[in-house]
Scaffold this motif. Structure first.
Motif, PDB file in Angstrom:
ATOM      1  N   THR A  48       5.280  -4.603 -17.477  1.00 55.33           N
ATOM      2  CA  THR A  48       6.048  -5.147 -16.518  1.00 55.33           C
ATOM      3  C   THR A  48       7.000  -6.147 -16.818  1.00 55.33           C
ATOM      4  O   THR A  48       8.200  -6.181 -16.173  1.00 55.33           O
ATOM      5  CB  THR A  48       5.051  -5.901 -15.443  1.00 55.33           C
ATOM      6  OG1 THR A  48       4.250  -6.606 -16.361  1.00 55.33           O
ATOM      7  CG2 THR A  48       4.170  -4.812 -15.025  1.00 55.33           C
ATOM      8  N   TRP A  75       2.871   9.948 -11.754  1.00 55.07           N
ATOM      9  CA  TRP A  75       1.694   9.029 -11.952  1.00 55.07           C
ATOM     10  C   TRP A  75       2.350   7.746 -12.350  1.00 55.07           C
ATOM     11  O   TRP A  75       3.534   8.039 -12.911  1.00 55.07           O
ATOM     12  CB  TRP A  75       0.662   9.600 -13.121  1.00 55.07           C
ATOM     13  CG  TRP A  75      -0.186  10.523 -12.684  1.00 55.07           C
ATOM     14  CD1 TRP A  75      -0.420  11.267 -11.798  1.00 55.07           C
ATOM     15  CD2 TRP A  75      -1.736  10.595 -13.326  1.00 55.07           C
ATOM     16  NE1 TRP A  75      -1.444  12.099 -11.508  1.00 55.07           N
ATOM     17  CE2 TRP A  75      -2.329  11.785 -12.515  1.00 55.07           C
ATOM     18  CE3 TRP A  75      -2.128   9.827 -14.461  1.00 55.07           C
ATOM     19  CZ2 TRP A  75      -3.771  11.789 -12.977  1.00 55.07           C
ATOM     20  CZ3 TRP A  75      -3.489  10.392 -14.809  1.00 55.07           C
ATOM     21  CH2 TRP A  75      -4.268  11.411 -13.966  1.00 55.07           C
ATOM     22  N   TRP A  76       1.825   6.846 -12.130  1.00 54.33           N
ATOM     23  CA  TRP A  76       2.424   5.451 -12.325  1.00 54.33           C
ATOM     24  C   TRP A  76       1.311   4.693 -13.327  1.00 54.33           C
ATOM     25  O   TRP A  76       0.345   4.507 -12.627  1.00 54.33           O
ATOM     26  CB  TRP A  76       2.925   4.672 -11.095  1.00 54.33           C
ATOM     27  CG  TRP A  76       3.752   5.135 -10.139  1.00 54.33           C
ATOM     28  CD1 TRP A  76       3.434   6.309  -9.677  1.00 54.33           C
ATOM     29  CD2 TRP A  76       5.125   4.733 -10.099  1.00 54.33           C
ATOM     30  NE1 TRP A  76       4.857   6.804  -8.629  1.00 54.33           N
ATOM     31  CE2 TRP A  76       5.638   5.903  -9.059  1.00 54.33           C
ATOM     32  CE3 TRP A  76       5.769   3.843 -10.513  1.00 54.33           C
ATOM     33  CZ2 TRP A  76       6.947   5.757  -8.836  1.00 54.33           C
ATOM     34  CZ3 TRP A  76       7.239   3.674 -10.087  1.00 54.33           C
ATOM     35  CH2 TRP A  76       7.820   4.586  -9.189  1.00 54.33           C
ATOM     36  N   GLN A  77       1.804   4.333 -14.524  1.00 48.47           N
ATOM     37  CA  GLN A  77       0.627   3.684 -15.100  1.00 48.47           C
ATOM     38  C   GLN A  77       0.084   2.478 -14.632  1.00 48.47           C
ATOM     39  O   GLN A  77      -1.033   2.081 -14.958  1.00 48.47           O
ATOM     40  CB  GLN A  77       1.475   3.497 -16.597  1.00 48.47           C
ATOM     41  CG  GLN A  77       1.310   4.971 -17.499  1.00 48.47           C
ATOM     42  CD  GLN A  77       1.499   4.439 -19.052  1.00 48.47           C
ATOM     43  OE1 GLN A  77       2.141   3.537 -19.493  1.00 48.47           O
ATOM     44  NE2 GLN A  77       0.935   5.449 -19.716  1.00 48.47           N
ATOM     45  N   SER A  78       1.135   1.737 -13.820  1.00 49.19           N
ATOM     46  CA  SER A  78       0.719   0.370 -13.443  1.00 49.19           C
ATOM     47  C   SER A  78      -0.561   0.574 -12.478  1.00 49.19           C
ATOM     48  O   SER A  78      -1.103  -0.373 -12.197  1.00 49.19           O
ATOM     49  CB  SER A  78       1.704  -0.229 -12.791  1.00 49.19           C
ATOM     50  OG  SER A  78       2.327   0.669 -11.644  1.00 49.19           O
ATOM     51  N   GLN A  79      -0.773   1.700 -11.906  1.00 48.23           N
ATOM     52  CA  GLN A  79      -1.941   1.823 -11.032  1.00 48.23           C
ATOM     53  C   GLN A  79      -3.267   2.247 -11.745  1.00 48.23           C
ATOM     54  O   GLN A  79      -4.275   3.039 -11.180  1.00 48.23           O
ATOM     55  CB  GLN A  79      -1.555   2.909 -10.023  1.00 48.23           C
ATOM     56  CG  GLN A  79      -0.341   2.253  -9.282  1.00 48.23           C
ATOM     57  CD  GLN A  79       0.128   3.689  -8.133  1.00 48.23           C
ATOM     58  OE1 GLN A  79      -0.396   4.819  -8.021  1.00 48.23           O
ATOM     59  NE2 GLN A  79       1.146   3.438  -7.713  1.00 48.23           N
ATOM     60  N   ARG A  80      -3.013   2.331 -13.051  1.00 44.84           N
ATOM     61  CA  ARG A  80      -4.261   2.887 -13.648  1.00 44.84           C
ATOM     62  C   ARG A  80      -5.053   2.119 -14.874  1.00 44.84           C
ATOM     63  O   ARG A  80      -5.770   2.282 -15.814  1.00 44.84           O
ATOM     64  CB  ARG A  80      -3.774   4.139 -14.516  1.00 44.84           C
ATOM     65  CG  ARG A  80      -3.393   5.416 -13.730  1.00 44.84           C
ATOM     66  CD  ARG A  80      -3.118   6.425 -14.318  1.00 44.84           C
ATOM     67  NE  ARG A  80      -3.903   6.911 -15.654  1.00 44.84           N
ATOM     68  CZ  ARG A  80      -5.297   7.628 -15.217  1.00 44.84           C
ATOM     69  NH1 ARG A  80      -5.511   7.829 -13.846  1.00 44.84           N
ATOM     70  NH2 ARG A  80      -5.935   7.875 -16.110  1.00 44.84           N
ATOM     71  N   SER A  81      -4.811   0.654 -14.567  1.00 44.83           N
ATOM     72  CA  SER A  81      -5.544  -0.328 -15.235  1.00 44.83           C
ATOM     73  C   SER A  81      -7.083  -0.195 -15.561  1.00 44.83           C
ATOM     74  O   SER A  81      -7.542  -0.289 -16.481  1.00 44.83           O
ATOM     75  CB  SER A  81      -5.343  -1.733 -14.956  1.00 44.83           C
ATOM     76  OG  SER A  81      -5.754  -2.650 -15.823  1.00 44.83           O
ATOM     77  N   ASP A 198      -4.038   8.689 -20.551  1.00 44.20           N
ATOM     78  CA  ASP A 198      -3.324   9.485 -19.580  1.00 44.20           C
ATOM     79  C   ASP A 198      -3.140  10.911 -19.865  1.00 44.20           C
ATOM     80  O   ASP A 198      -3.088  11.761 -18.890  1.00 44.20           O
ATOM     81  CB  ASP A 198      -2.232   8.670 -18.958  1.00 44.20           C
ATOM     82  CG  ASP A 198      -2.220   7.674 -18.150  1.00 44.20           C
ATOM     83  OD1 ASP A 198      -3.423   7.267 -17.915  1.00 44.20           O
ATOM     84  OD2 ASP A 198      -1.344   6.556 -18.021  1.00 44.20           O
TER      85      ASP A 198
END
Length: 319
Positions: A48, A75-81, A198
């Motif tokens: 970020t 897909w957005w990696q920031s939503q996959r923590s 991912d």
């Protein structure tokens, strides 16, 4: 039964697409279309601190203007923590990951004490200082053991893999990189872990990306084995170089490609195709020579790609 082809383009939103990133986007799209498979887009926005506001949506807009439409919602990696946290927990439980309290200065001192001073332009090979415990230091990051001591079936020897363009590759991760970071000291997830988790979650069978990322592959294969995840097939594309011979990137002054009009978008695609070795200027077929828009030009490019890079089997290792 072989898995159906699934490819992906995974840009980091640190700026808009430039000539180099259009090469990777086009190559991955062509490979998927030539194979009759799916093409996915994943926004790799976990770092970020480097993400530019609005860049992710700008990239998606550019891809649409280029005619490179994903087959599913990005897909957005920031939503996959949570998924990365679960993967780290598994590695810790298996004894393959451990907390590290070293600072960069501490690593440099440890390497110097071993007679291994490092240069700023080279990646530090982590000396394994915290493998046996933090020794009173607070935990800062999490690392993966690269020596194989605690990894069933691993010997610490070189990881071997094959690239469709570069051929047979190998790397001894322990010697070349050392125990690498999975979660950073600032709490952000490392690229290596996120991309492996991912790719598996999205069912990716073929990875087509720039040659600058080839050096990451052995680390990712090591993680795939540790997490019992499949290993996709890899193809690393030629790089676009800046005037000084360095890889073209935002750090070397790369400017965003113009895709605002069909003509500008088509020229951007042709430039990328030339880097990929396609016959952009000499092809006289009706599907390409007279094309005025990306939609008219892309089918001919798919045919050329299919001839130049026949589809290879996808998943090369299934746990």
């Amino acid at each position: 039964m072989a898995a159906a082809y699934v490819g992906r383009f995974a840009p980091s939103p640190t700026g808009l697409l430039h000539a180099g990133s259009v090469v990777a986007a086009l190559a991955s799209w062509l490979d998927a279309r030539a194979a009759g498979g799916q093409w996915l887009v994943r926004i790799e926005d976990i770092d970020t601190l480097r993400c530019v506001p609005g860049a992710a949506q700008g990239i998606l807009t550019q891809l649409g203007q280029l005619g490179l439409w994903p087959d599913k919602t990005p897909w957005w990696q920031s939503q996959r923590s949570a998924h990365y946290e679960a993967a780290l927990a598994k590695l810790v439980e298996q004894g393959q990951a451990y907390p590290c309290g070293c600072t960069r200065q501490g690593i440099a001192k440890a390497l110097a004490a071993r007679g291994e001073p490092t240069q700023r332009s080279t990646e530090r090979v982590y000396p394994g200082t915290c493998r046996q415990g933090l020794q009173g230091k607070p935990a800062r990051a999490w690392r993966l053991r690269s020596d194989g001591d605690a990894s069933p079936g691993q010997t610490g020897q070189a990881i071997h893999w094959s690239d469709r363009r570069l051929g047979a590759q190998q790397q001894d991760v322990a010697r070349a990189v050392g125990d690498f970071v999975l979660k950073r000291a600032d709490g952000l997830w490392a690229y290596q872990l996120a991309v492996v988790v991912d790719d598996a979650a999205q069912g990716v069978t073929h990875v087509v990306r720039g040659e600058d990322l080839a050096d990451n592959t052995a680390r990712q294969v090591l993680l795939q084995r540790g997490l019992a995840l499949p290993t996709p097939a890899y193809l690393h594309t030629p790089l676009v170089l800046a005037a000084d011979g360095q890889k073209l990137s935002k750090q070397t002054g790369a400017t965003p490609v113009c895709t605002d009009t069909p003509q500008a978008a088509l020229e951007a695609l042709k430039g990328a195709a030339r880097v990929l070795g396609l016959e952009v200027d000499r092809d006289t077929s009706s599907t390409m020579a007279g094309a005025q828009t990306p939609a008219d030009w892309l089918p001919g490019a798919v045919g050329q790609w299919r001839t130049r890079w026949p589809t290879m089997p996808g998943i090369v290792n299934t746990p």
